[in-house]
Write an enzyme that holds these catalytic residues in place. Structure first.
Site, PDB file in Angstrom:
ATOM      1  N   ASP A 239     -12.073 -29.111   3.154  1.00  0.00           N
ATOM      2  CA  ASP A 239     -13.097 -28.757   4.129  1.00  0.00           C
ATOM      3  C   ASP A 239     -13.538 -29.972   4.933  1.00  0.00           C
ATOM      4  O   ASP A 239     -13.778 -29.886   6.143  1.00  0.00           O
ATOM      5  CB  ASP A 239     -14.292 -28.107   3.435  1.00  0.00           C
ATOM      6  CG  ASP A 239     -14.892 -28.972   2.325  1.00  0.00           C
ATOM      7  OD1 ASP A 239     -14.206 -29.887   1.828  1.00  0.00           O
ATOM      8  OD2 ASP A 239     -16.059 -28.717   1.949  1.00  0.00           O
TER       9      ASP A 239
ATOM     10  N   ASP B 275     -22.523 -31.845   6.818  1.00  0.00           N
ATOM     11  CA  ASP B 275     -22.271 -30.472   6.376  1.00  0.00           C
ATOM     12  C   ASP B 275     -23.205 -30.119   5.225  1.00  0.00           C
ATOM     13  O   ASP B 275     -23.120 -30.680   4.132  1.00  0.00           O
ATOM     14  CB  ASP B 275     -20.808 -30.335   5.939  1.00  0.00           C
ATOM     15  CG  ASP B 275     -20.388 -28.882   5.745  1.00  0.00           C
ATOM     16  OD1 ASP B 275     -21.261 -28.021   5.588  1.00  0.00           O
ATOM     17  OD2 ASP B 275     -19.165 -28.616   5.743  1.00  0.00           O
TER      18      ASP B 275
END
Length: 248
Positions: A106, A124
């Protein structure tokens, strides 16, 4: 032709169907632990999805057992399931860290999705809170801090009298009761953590970074960050789609 990509996170999984120009047509969110129940397989069987769908699916995954389960479900079908880290990403982005295998898919996808900014930080807010540094188009590393929601849950679980709370951004003073005190601790604590880490990275590198926020608490903390930021909740899938377009 349509294309299917996905991001398997620790808490949630996002599946996107892309059009022929690799733009998002449809997006679906699932709880990752429910991906075991054939939810994804059922979704693919829909005529809306299945028509003109390329049989190669590309995922980023930080939950290997879930990815393996999906791959197993499609073993005897026409579909081919691939994981981003198993591709030759050198053609897309240079990764300048000691052990690339330890870097989550990711975070690689985030870096690729943000690479167009050349110098940027991707923050994030997922199960963990991650800060990733892209300098001169090269992935240079990052910082991992505890996730906000996970920290709240763990504190409540580990204590007898501290309740589970939903954060409120309207924290003007220290708490006058337990819930207000907890809210102050988490809101002010993460506000300080976020700004301090950003400042440390910028002061170390002496670079004017574009700051990109994504994930569940991106909007919540946006106004608390003492620098200009942009929010892009699709930065991960944009990175995966770039990989699909350029390598498959």
């Amino acid at each position: 032709m349509k294309f299917l990509i996905g991001d398997i996170g620790n808490t949630f999984t996002k599946i996107c169907v892309l059009n022929s120009k690799f733009k998002i047509l449809r997006s679906y969110n699932f709880e990752t632990n429910k991906m075991y129940r054939g939810t994804f397989l059922k979704m693919i069987s829909s005529k809306k999805i299945n028509k003109d769908l390329n049989p190669v699916f590309l995922f980023s995954s930080v939950v290997p057992i879930v990815f393996r389960n999906i791959k197993k479900n499609f073993k005897y079908t026409k579909y081919k399931i691939l994981e981003l880290k198993n591709l030759n990403l050198k053609k897309i982005i240079k990764i300048n860290i000691k052990n690339k295998q330890q870097l989550g898919s990711d975070r690689i996808a985030n870096a690729i999705g943000a690479k167009k900014f050349h110098n940027c930080l991707v923050l994030d807010f997922g199960t963990a809170t991650t800060f990733d540094v892209i300098k001169n188009g090269v992935y240079e590393g990052g910082v991992i801090a505890p996730g906000v929601k996970l920290s709240i849950k763990n504190l409540s679980k580990a204590t007898a009298l501290l309740p589970l709370i939903n954060l409120s951004s309207n924290q003007k003073n220290y708490g006058k009761n337990t819930k207000e005190a907890l809210n102050a601790g988490f809101v002010w604590g993460y506000e300080g953590l976020i700004n301090n880490i950003i400042n440390k990275i910028i002061s170390k590198d002496k670079v004017k970074y574009k700051i990109i926020l994504t994930g569940g608490f991106a909007f919540f903390f946006r106004k608390m960050i003492k620098r200009n930021v942009i929010i892009d909740q699709d930065i991960t899938v944009k990175g995966i789609s770039i990989v699909y377009k350029d390598l498959l």
